[in-house]
Design a protein around this motif. Structure first.
Motif, mmCIF file in Angstrom:
data_model
loop_
_atom_site.group_PDB
_atom_site.id
_atom_site.type_symbol
_atom_site.label_atom_id
_atom_site.label_comp_id
_atom_site.label_asym_id
_atom_site.label_seq_id
_atom_site.Cartn_x
_atom_site.Cartn_y
_atom_site.Cartn_z
ATOM 1 N N TYR A 107 -4.769 3.572 5.233
ATOM 2 C CA TYR A 107 -4.717 2.114 5.137
ATOM 3 C C TYR A 107 -5.617 1.474 6.191
ATOM 4 C CZ TYR A 107 -2.968 -2.639 5.517
ATOM 5 O OH TYR A 107 -2.887 -4.005 5.581
ATOM 6 N N LEU A 108 -5.541 1.975 7.427
ATOM 7 C CA LEU A 108 -6.359 1.422 8.510
ATOM 8 C C LEU A 108 -7.849 1.584 8.209
ATOM 9 C CD1 LEU A 108 -4.353 2.653 11.627
ATOM 10 C CD2 LEU A 108 -4.371 0.361 10.632
ATOM 11 N N LYS A 109 -8.226 2.722 7.662
ATOM 12 C CA LYS A 109 -9.620 2.975 7.316
ATOM 13 C C LYS A 109 -10.078 2.040 6.202
ATOM 14 C CE LYS A 109 -13.381 5.440 7.626
ATOM 15 N NZ LYS A 109 -14.231 5.355 8.796
ATOM 16 N N LYS A 110 -9.213 1.827 5.217
ATOM 17 C CA LYS A 110 -9.537 0.966 4.083
ATOM 18 C C LYS A 110 -9.794 -0.467 4.536
ATOM 19 C CE LYS A 110 -7.584 -0.613 -0.306
ATOM 20 N NZ LYS A 110 -6.408 -0.556 -1.168
ATOM 21 N N ARG B 43 4.344 13.561 8.691
ATOM 22 C CA ARG B 43 2.883 13.700 8.762
ATOM 23 C C ARG B 43 2.217 13.000 7.576
ATOM 24 N NH1 ARG B 43 -1.233 13.911 11.732
ATOM 25 N NH2 ARG B 43 -2.915 15.229 11.022
ATOM 26 N N TYR B 44 2.842 13.013 6.396
ATOM 27 C CA TYR B 44 2.306 12.354 5.204
ATOM 28 C C TYR B 44 2.263 10.837 5.416
ATOM 29 C CZ TYR B 44 1.808 10.947 0.324
ATOM 30 O OH TYR B 44 1.381 10.372 -0.844
ATOM 31 N N LEU B 45 3.281 10.286 6.082
ATOM 32 C CA LEU B 45 3.279 8.859 6.372
ATOM 33 C C LEU B 45 2.184 8.503 7.370
ATOM 34 C CD1 LEU B 45 7.092 8.109 6.544
ATOM 35 C CD2 LEU B 45 5.502 7.580 4.710
ATOM 36 N N LYS B 46 1.927 9.387 8.320
ATOM 37 C CA LYS B 46 0.833 9.161 9.266
ATOM 38 C C LYS B 46 -0.497 9.174 8.530
ATOM 39 C CE LYS B 46 -1.138 10.727 13.615
ATOM 40 N NZ LYS B 46 -1.009 11.634 14.755
ATOM 41 N N PHE C 261 0.837 -1.202 0.000
ATOM 42 C CA PHE C 261 0.000 0.000 0.000
ATOM 43 C C PHE C 261 0.871 1.252 0.000
ATOM 44 C CE2 PHE C 261 -2.236 3.382 2.259
ATOM 45 C CZ PHE C 261 -3.422 3.453 1.556
ATOM 46 N N LEU C 262 1.873 1.289 0.879
ATOM 47 C CA LEU C 262 2.756 2.455 0.940
ATOM 48 C C LEU C 262 3.531 2.623 -0.360
ATOM 49 C CD1 LEU C 262 4.203 2.340 4.562
ATOM 50 C CD2 LEU C 262 2.554 3.951 3.636
#
Length: 128
Positions: free
Chosen positions: A90-93, A81-84, A44-45
């Motif tokens: 991802y967690l929401k998905k 902050r962009y990585l957060k 994903f990342l």
């Protein structure tokens, strides 16, 4: 008239080499509980990180999995902050955003940790 800067050694200054910045996302607890797969998060990342407005073209950015941690090493400017933001996305998905949160570690500045919400404290307050 052009002005050139000369340092004490008598040579013109070169572009300063930037250090590679390494960010760590610690997913130990959710991976041990088999709530999320570290491999899918790494993919994903890799797919979603934008460089110069384009996804999929990482350039100087490397995403590496190390057991239950993700290491993002960048020679160019990447915001923590962009990585957060991408981690929360991802967690929401994967519908685990309700149970997990992304917290910056107190020990090191470049580390994010995935932790569970303290649900036990909320249940005690509801009983009263």
């Amino acid at each position: 008239m052009a002005v050139t800067v000369v340092n004490k050694a008598g040579s013109t200054p070169k572009a300063a080499k930037k250090k590679a910045i390494t960010f760590t996302i610690d997913c130990t607890k959710p991976v041990e509980d088999k709530i999320m797969e570290i491999g899918s998060f790494e993919k994903f990342l890799t797919d979603k990180i934008k460089v110069d407005g384009k996804t999929g073209v990482l350039g100087d950015i490397k995403v590496v999995r190390e057991k239950s941690k993700i290491l993002v090493t960048a020679d160019t400017q990447v915001s923590k902050r962009y990585l957060k933001y991408l981690t929360k996305k991802y967690l929401k998905k994967h519908n685990v955003r309700d149970w997990l949160r992304v917290i910056a570690s107190n020990k090191d500045r470049n580390v994010y940790e995935l932790r569970y919400f303290n649900i036990a404290n909320n249940e005690e307050e509801d009983d009263e």
